[in-house]
Motif scaffolding. Structure first.
Motif, PDB file in Angstrom:
ATOM      1  N   SER A 188      88.980 -43.995 -54.213  1.00 59.94           N
ATOM      2  CA  SER A 188      87.661 -43.767 -54.813  1.00 59.94           C
ATOM      3  C   SER A 188      86.772 -42.923 -53.912  1.00 59.94           C
ATOM      4  CB  SER A 188      86.978 -45.103 -55.099  1.00 59.94           C
ATOM      5  OG  SER A 188      87.741 -45.864 -55.989  1.00 59.94           O
ATOM      6  N   ILE A 189      86.798 -43.197 -52.631  1.00 62.19           N
ATOM      7  CA  ILE A 189      85.971 -42.458 -51.677  1.00 62.19           C
ATOM      8  C   ILE A 189      86.407 -41.000 -51.607  1.00 62.19           C
ATOM      9  CG2 ILE A 189      85.431 -42.235 -49.215  1.00 62.19           C
ATOM     10  CD1 ILE A 189      85.542 -45.370 -49.155  1.00 62.19           C
ATOM     11  N   VAL A 190      87.697 -40.752 -51.539  1.00 58.74           N
ATOM     12  CA  VAL A 190      88.207 -39.374 -51.490  1.00 58.74           C
ATOM     13  C   VAL A 190      87.862 -38.643 -52.795  1.00 58.74           C
ATOM     14  CG1 VAL A 190      90.307 -37.977 -51.415  1.00 58.74           C
ATOM     15  CG2 VAL A 190      90.000 -39.849 -49.792  1.00 58.74           C
ATOM     16  N   SER A 191      88.021 -39.328 -53.927  1.00 54.38           N
ATOM     17  CA  SER A 191      87.687 -38.715 -55.218  1.00 54.38           C
ATOM     18  C   SER A 191      86.200 -38.372 -55.299  1.00 54.38           C
ATOM     19  CB  SER A 191      88.054 -39.654 -56.372  1.00 54.38           C
ATOM     20  OG  SER A 191      89.427 -39.914 -56.377  1.00 54.38           O
ATOM     21  N   ALA A 192      85.354 -39.308 -54.868  1.00 56.60           N
ATOM     22  CA  ALA A 192      83.913 -39.065 -54.880  1.00 56.60           C
ATOM     23  C   ALA A 192      83.555 -37.913 -53.947  1.00 56.60           C
ATOM     24  CB  ALA A 192      83.169 -40.332 -54.471  1.00 56.60           C
ATOM     25  N   LEU A 193      84.214 -37.830 -52.809  1.00 56.86           N
ATOM     26  CA  LEU A 193      83.963 -36.743 -51.867  1.00 56.86           C
ATOM     27  C   LEU A 193      84.328 -35.397 -52.485  1.00 56.86           C
ATOM     28  CD1 LEU A 193      83.128 -35.836 -49.030  1.00 56.86           C
ATOM     29  CD2 LEU A 193      85.507 -36.180 -48.339  1.00 56.86           C
ATOM     30  N   ILE A 194      85.481 -35.319 -53.120  1.00 54.36           N
ATOM     31  CA  ILE A 194      85.913 -34.056 -53.747  1.00 54.36           C
ATOM     32  C   ILE A 194      84.940 -33.638 -54.836  1.00 54.36           C
ATOM     33  CG2 ILE A 194      87.723 -33.011 -55.178  1.00 54.36           C
ATOM     34  CD1 ILE A 194      89.753 -34.711 -53.522  1.00 54.36           C
ATOM     35  N   VAL A 195      84.575 -34.578 -55.702  1.00 49.69           N
ATOM     36  CA  VAL A 195      83.643 -34.261 -56.786  1.00 49.69           C
ATOM     37  C   VAL A 195      82.299 -33.822 -56.219  1.00 49.69           C
ATOM     38  CG1 VAL A 195      82.325 -35.266 -58.697  1.00 49.69           C
ATOM     39  CG2 VAL A 195      84.768 -35.729 -58.496  1.00 49.69           C
ATOM     40  N   SER A 196      81.811 -34.504 -55.190  1.00 48.33           N
ATOM     41  CA  SER A 196      80.515 -34.138 -54.614  1.00 48.33           C
ATOM     42  C   SER A 196      80.558 -32.756 -53.968  1.00 48.33           C
ATOM     43  CB  SER A 196      80.053 -35.184 -53.605  1.00 48.33           C
ATOM     44  OG  SER A 196      80.695 -35.030 -52.359  1.00 48.33           O
ATOM     45  N   LEU A 197      81.688 -32.397 -53.371  1.00 44.27           N
ATOM     46  CA  LEU A 197      81.802 -31.077 -52.747  1.00 44.27           C
ATOM     47  C   LEU A 197      81.856 -29.971 -53.798  1.00 44.27           C
ATOM     48  CD1 LEU A 197      84.294 -31.870 -49.851  1.00 44.27           C
ATOM     49  CD2 LEU A 197      81.853 -31.343 -49.657  1.00 44.27           C
ATOM     50  N   VAL A 198      82.446 -30.269 -54.952  1.00 42.52           N
ATOM     51  CA  VAL A 198      82.494 -29.281 -56.036  1.00 42.52           C
ATOM     52  C   VAL A 198      81.112 -29.130 -56.674  1.00 42.52           C
ATOM     53  CG1 VAL A 198      83.432 -28.818 -58.339  1.00 42.52           C
ATOM     54  CG2 VAL A 198      84.948 -29.582 -56.510  1.00 42.52           C
ATOM     55  N   LEU A 199      80.455 -30.253 -56.961  1.00 40.33           N
ATOM     56  CA  LEU A 199      79.172 -30.212 -57.655  1.00 40.33           C
ATOM     57  C   LEU A 199      77.995 -29.842 -56.752  1.00 40.33           C
ATOM     58  CD1 LEU A 199      79.504 -33.332 -59.975  1.00 40.33           C
ATOM     59  CD2 LEU A 199      79.849 -30.926 -60.560  1.00 40.33           C
ATOM     60  N   LEU A 200      78.080 -30.198 -55.496  1.00 38.85           N
ATOM     61  CA  LEU A 200      76.991 -29.935 -54.555  1.00 38.85           C
ATOM     62  C   LEU A 200      77.586 -29.440 -53.237  1.00 38.85           C
ATOM     63  CD1 LEU A 200      73.886 -30.215 -54.404  1.00 38.85           C
ATOM     64  CD2 LEU A 200      74.254 -32.456 -53.401  1.00 38.85           C
ATOM     65  N   PRO A 201      77.987 -28.147 -53.208  1.00 33.58           N
ATOM     66  CA  PRO A 201      78.632 -27.613 -52.002  1.00 33.58           C
ATOM     67  C   PRO A 201      77.736 -27.724 -50.770  1.00 33.58           C
ATOM     68  CG  PRO A 201      78.767 -26.055 -53.826  1.00 33.58           C
ATOM     69  CD  PRO A 201      77.835 -27.149 -54.249  1.00 33.58           C
ATOM     70  N   PRO A 202      78.352 -27.922 -49.595  1.00 37.72           N
ATOM     71  CA  PRO A 202      77.563 -28.014 -48.361  1.00 37.72           C
ATOM     72  C   PRO A 202      76.802 -26.717 -48.097  1.00 37.72           C
ATOM     73  CG  PRO A 202      79.878 -28.576 -47.951  1.00 37.72           C
ATOM     74  CD  PRO A 202      79.768 -28.080 -49.356  1.00 37.72           C
ATOM     75  N   GLY A 203      75.609 -26.867 -47.563  1.00 39.27           N
ATOM     76  CA  GLY A 203      74.809 -25.707 -47.207  1.00 39.27           C
ATOM     77  C   GLY A 203      74.019 -25.122 -48.361  1.00 39.27           C
ATOM     78  N   LEU A 204      74.291 -25.578 -49.584  1.00 35.56           N
ATOM     79  CA  LEU A 204      73.571 -25.060 -50.742  1.00 35.56           C
ATOM     80  C   LEU A 204      72.146 -25.594 -50.769  1.00 35.56           C
ATOM     81  CD1 LEU A 204      73.937 -23.271 -53.221  1.00 35.56           C
ATOM     82  CD2 LEU A 204      74.637 -25.294 -54.491  1.00 35.56           C
ATOM     83  N   PHE A 205      71.982 -26.837 -50.321  1.00 32.14           N
ATOM     84  CA  PHE A 205      70.672 -27.467 -50.300  1.00 32.14           C
ATOM     85  C   PHE A 205      70.387 -28.014 -48.918  1.00 32.14           C
ATOM     86  CE2 PHE A 205      72.154 -27.964 -54.676  1.00 32.14           C
ATOM     87  CZ  PHE A 205      71.102 -27.377 -55.358  1.00 32.14           C
TER      88      PHE A 205
END
Length: 155
Positions: A29-46
């Motif tokens: 679940s943690i890995v899945s949530a991490l992947i989804v969060s990186l796709v939806l909210l890429p690092p450095g974008l905000f």
């Protein structure tokens, strides 16, 4: 990315009340949530301001409590004296995450409900049009702008 991992681990730990036998599913679940969060909210974008987040949460909690009490007292009267209306409020936050946070924040505040969001305005249903709603929206916009490290547009 490290903060996201820590956040997801903390959320899983809270949801499972720290049970050790849940970590097999938890890691997936943690890995899945991490992947989804990186796709939806890429690092450095905000960028986020921790002080801004603190002041936003403080304002939100205090304003929610005050508004909730006010609406409850109005509803308890024989004649609540509601003056509902839909107000058009020009927005100063740039399009994107800030406006999404603004709309959702206002939906969670007692006595207000977002009806429509256009490129330049928010249509807001209010229980009492005599309240200083636009002033409150401006205050929330400033807090969100500080939290997200963005500049407000001129209205």
């Amino acid at each position: 990315m490290f903060l996201r991992i820590v956040l997801f681990i903390a959320v899983w730990w809270i949801l499972t009340q720290g049970r050790a036998d849940s970590w097999g599913v938890g890691l997936i679940s943690i890995v899945s949530a991490l992947i989804v969060s990186l796709v939806l909210l890429p690092p450095g974008l905000f960028r986020f301001s921790l002080a801004g987040i603190f002041f936003f949460l403080l304002y939100f909690l205090s304003r929610s409590l005050k508004s909730g009490i006010q609406v409850a007292l109005m509803a308890a009267r024989l004649d609540p004296g509601f003056h509902p209306n839909i107000q058009k409020i020009p927005l100063r936050l740039p399009e994107g995450l800030g406006r999404v946070i603004l709309v959702n924040t206002l939906n969670l505040m007692p006595g207000t409900l977002s009806v429509d969001l256009t490129a330049s305005s928010l249509y807001l249903h209010v229980l009492d049009e005599r309240q200083p709603i636009e002033t409150q929206v401006r205050d929330i916009e400033k807090l969100i702008a500080h939290m997200l490290c963005v500049e407000l547009e001129e209205s």
